[in-house]
Scaffold this active site. Structure first.
Site, PDB file in Angstrom:
ATOM      1  CE  LYS A 113       6.496  63.994  33.617  1.00 24.29           C
ATOM      2  NZ  LYS A 113       7.015  63.893  34.984  1.00 24.29           N
ATOM      3  CE  LYS A 199       3.747  57.349  31.638  1.00 26.25           C
ATOM      4  NZ  LYS A 199       4.875  57.644  32.388  1.00 26.25           N
ATOM      5  CE  LYS A 202       1.473  59.096  40.622  1.00 26.25           C
ATOM      6  NZ  LYS A 202       2.807  59.461  41.113  1.00 26.25           N
TER       7      LYS A 202
HETATM    8  P1  TYM Z   1       6.254  58.196  39.064  1.00 25.66           P
HETATM    9  O1  TYM Z   1       5.846  58.850  40.338  1.00 25.66           O
HETATM   10  O2  TYM Z   1       5.781  58.770  37.788  1.00 25.66           O
HETATM   11  O3  TYM Z   1       5.835  56.673  39.083  1.00 25.66           O
HETATM   12  C1  TYM Z   1       6.160  55.838  40.189  1.00 25.66           C
HETATM   13  C2  TYM Z   1       6.477  54.437  39.720  1.00 25.66           C
HETATM   14  O4  TYM Z   1       5.358  53.899  38.998  1.00 25.66           O
HETATM   15  C3  TYM Z   1       5.789  53.442  37.716  1.00 25.66           C
HETATM   16  N1  TYM Z   1       4.694  53.700  36.763  1.00 25.66           N
HETATM   17  C4  TYM Z   1       4.151  52.754  35.986  1.00 25.66           C
HETATM   18  N2  TYM Z   1       4.403  51.445  35.856  1.00 25.66           N
HETATM   19  C5  TYM Z   1       3.634  50.735  34.973  1.00 25.66           C
HETATM   20  N3  TYM Z   1       2.643  51.294  34.231  1.00 25.66           N
HETATM   21  C6  TYM Z   1       2.362  52.613  34.322  1.00 25.66           C
HETATM   22  N4  TYM Z   1       1.368  53.137  33.601  1.00 25.66           N
HETATM   23  C7  TYM Z   1       3.123  53.407  35.231  1.00 25.66           C
HETATM   24  N5  TYM Z   1       3.105  54.729  35.580  1.00 25.66           N
HETATM   25  C8  TYM Z   1       4.077  54.891  36.517  1.00 25.66           C
HETATM   26  C9  TYM Z   1       7.024  54.264  37.393  1.00 25.66           C
HETATM   27  O5  TYM Z   1       7.854  53.615  36.456  1.00 25.66           O
HETATM   28  C10 TYM Z   1       7.679  54.381  38.758  1.00 25.66           C
HETATM   29  O6  TYM Z   1       8.448  53.222  39.046  1.00 25.66           O
HETATM   30  N6  TYM Z   1      10.983  59.698  38.461  1.00 25.66           N
HETATM   31  C11 TYM Z   1      10.128  58.762  39.150  1.00 25.66           C
HETATM   32  C12 TYM Z   1      10.204  58.851  40.642  1.00 25.66           C
HETATM   33  C13 TYM Z   1      11.579  58.786  41.216  1.00 25.66           C
HETATM   34  C14 TYM Z   1      12.337  57.617  41.394  1.00 25.66           C
HETATM   35  C15 TYM Z   1      13.547  58.061  42.023  1.00 25.66           C
HETATM   36  C16 TYM Z   1      12.100  56.269  41.107  1.00 25.66           C
HETATM   37  C17 TYM Z   1      12.298  59.837  41.679  1.00 25.66           C
HETATM   38  N7  TYM Z   1      13.471  59.407  42.190  1.00 25.66           N
HETATM   39  C18 TYM Z   1      14.526  57.145  42.347  1.00 25.66           C
HETATM   40  C19 TYM Z   1      13.122  55.368  41.423  1.00 25.66           C
HETATM   41  C20 TYM Z   1      14.313  55.821  42.036  1.00 25.66           C
HETATM   42  C21 TYM Z   1       8.682  59.034  38.760  1.00 25.66           C
HETATM   43  O7  TYM Z   1       8.335  60.114  38.387  1.00 25.66           O
HETATM   44  O8  TYM Z   1       7.846  58.020  39.028  1.00 25.66           O
END
Ligand code: TYM
Length: 336
Positions: A113, A199, A202
């Protein structure tokens, strides 16, 4: 003994896409009755990259509504907004002072990022995994269901908890619970529709690269029609030279609820012209009930507000108790 605790969250940066659904939320829904679940919308994480203040609150509500629309059951889960529970920010500060800087500099997502951001990299972007650790550790979570891309952040969370316990706890009385990641194999890494080696994300500038859970059927038709394929006839899983083929077959497999073997046999003789309409119908049919429920939730005045208010109260009671435990262990005075 109560049920094991689960905590997870999604950032409110735009709508959820199929990767978020298949990698994370679907796994929250499956088996939710076996756990005590906390699902938050991690809005504090969303400002680690430049964001639009005009849409943050609305996006946050939309994600909470999508949790419900995807099947999160309030009999088993608490849904809340991260910024409504101030213990998240406060524990993050305490953990900041315990986490070595070089642990954060190693984070792959930060490096990726940061490259995209150029000169505009905030301290928050580097610190983001510490806030994520605070999210998890505040709830004494046993399991954290996420997609593959969060694995390194969960390992860091475990390392931080172990360090706190080592420095400030006793063997028989650890300060923090060390959580386990829960990464399902199928759907753990859904790839972009325009490049099967990247992958689904968003932040990809092209909306054609992802299917959002709220995309109307005509949009889904268009995206799958335009998605990248290859000139090979016959479709097969696991060919490293055909990443798009593997990804699209995987999507079809999970969303149609079939086994990999059944899909491999069904699709082996197909060309793209036959497979794409099949995939399109499957995606549209899988998303239709989610979209219907989403609109019911957002159109019922006051319903979501009530859920988030209750969620904040339940979450805060748990989070504040953990925060106090950590502050006591670190030697802070209690306010009189
Ligand atoms: P975020 O918002 O980017 O994504 C949310 C969840 O979706 C999963 N994910 C995917 N899984 C499969 N294929 C993909 N292309 C894909 N893109 C996203 C992510 O692995 C995630 O599970 N840091 C985290 C959010 C967070 C969090 C937490 C998660 C903040 N605090 C505590 C668990 C526990 C994030 O940015 O996810």
């Amino acid at each position: 003994m109560g049920k094991p605790r689960v905590l997870s969250g999604v950032q409110p940066t735009g709508n959820l896409h199929l990767g978020n659904y298949l990698g994370a939320i679907r796994n929250w829904v499956d088996g939710q009755a076996n756990f005590e679940n906390f699902f938050c919308v991690v809005d504090l994480h969303a400002i680690t990259v430049p964001h639009d203040p005009a849409t943050l609150a609305q996006d946050t509500r939309a994600i909470a509504a999508l949790y419900l629309a995807c099947g999160i059951d309030l009999n088993h889960a608490t849904i809340f907004v991260q910024s409504h529970v101030s213990a998240h920010s406060e524990l993050a500060w305490l953990l900041n002072c315990i986490t070595p800087l070089n642990w954060l500099e190693r984070m792959i997502q930060f490096k990726e990022k940061a490259v995209k951001q150029g000169e505009n990299v905030s301290v928050g972007l580097l610190d983001y995994p510490v806030l994520m650790a605070a999210d998890i550790l505040l709830y004494d979570a046993d399991r954290v269901p996420v997609g593959e891309d969060q694995k390194q952040h969960l390992e860091l969370t475990r390392d931080i908890a172990l360090r706190v316990n080592h420095q400030y706890g006793r063997e028989d009385a650890p300060v923090l619970k060390v959580p386990e990641p829960a990464i399902q194999k199928a759907g753990a890494r859904v790839m972009s529709l325009t490049d099967g080696t990247k992958k689904m994300s968003k932040s990809d500038p092209s909306p054609l690269s992802r299917i959002s859970l709220l995309d109307p059927p005509d949009e889904i038709v268009k995206k799958i029609k335009k998605c990248k394929t290859d000139p090979v006839r016959g479709l097969a899983f696991d060919n490293p030279d055909r990443p798009e083929c593997n990804n699209l077959l995987g999507l079809y497999q999970i969303l149609s609820g079939q086994t990999k073997e059944a899909v491999a046999a069904e699709c082996a003789p197909m060309g793209w012209g036959q497979f794409k309409p099949l995939l399109t119908d499957t995606v549209v049919a899988a998303l239709e009930p989610i979209q219907t429920k989403y609109h019911e939730v957002v159109n019922e005045t006051g319903y979501l507000d009530g859920i988030l208010r209750q969620g904040r109260e339940t979450a805060e009671a748990v989070a504040d108790a953990t925060l106090l435990r950590v502050k006591d262990a670190l030697g802070f005075s209690r306010p009189l």
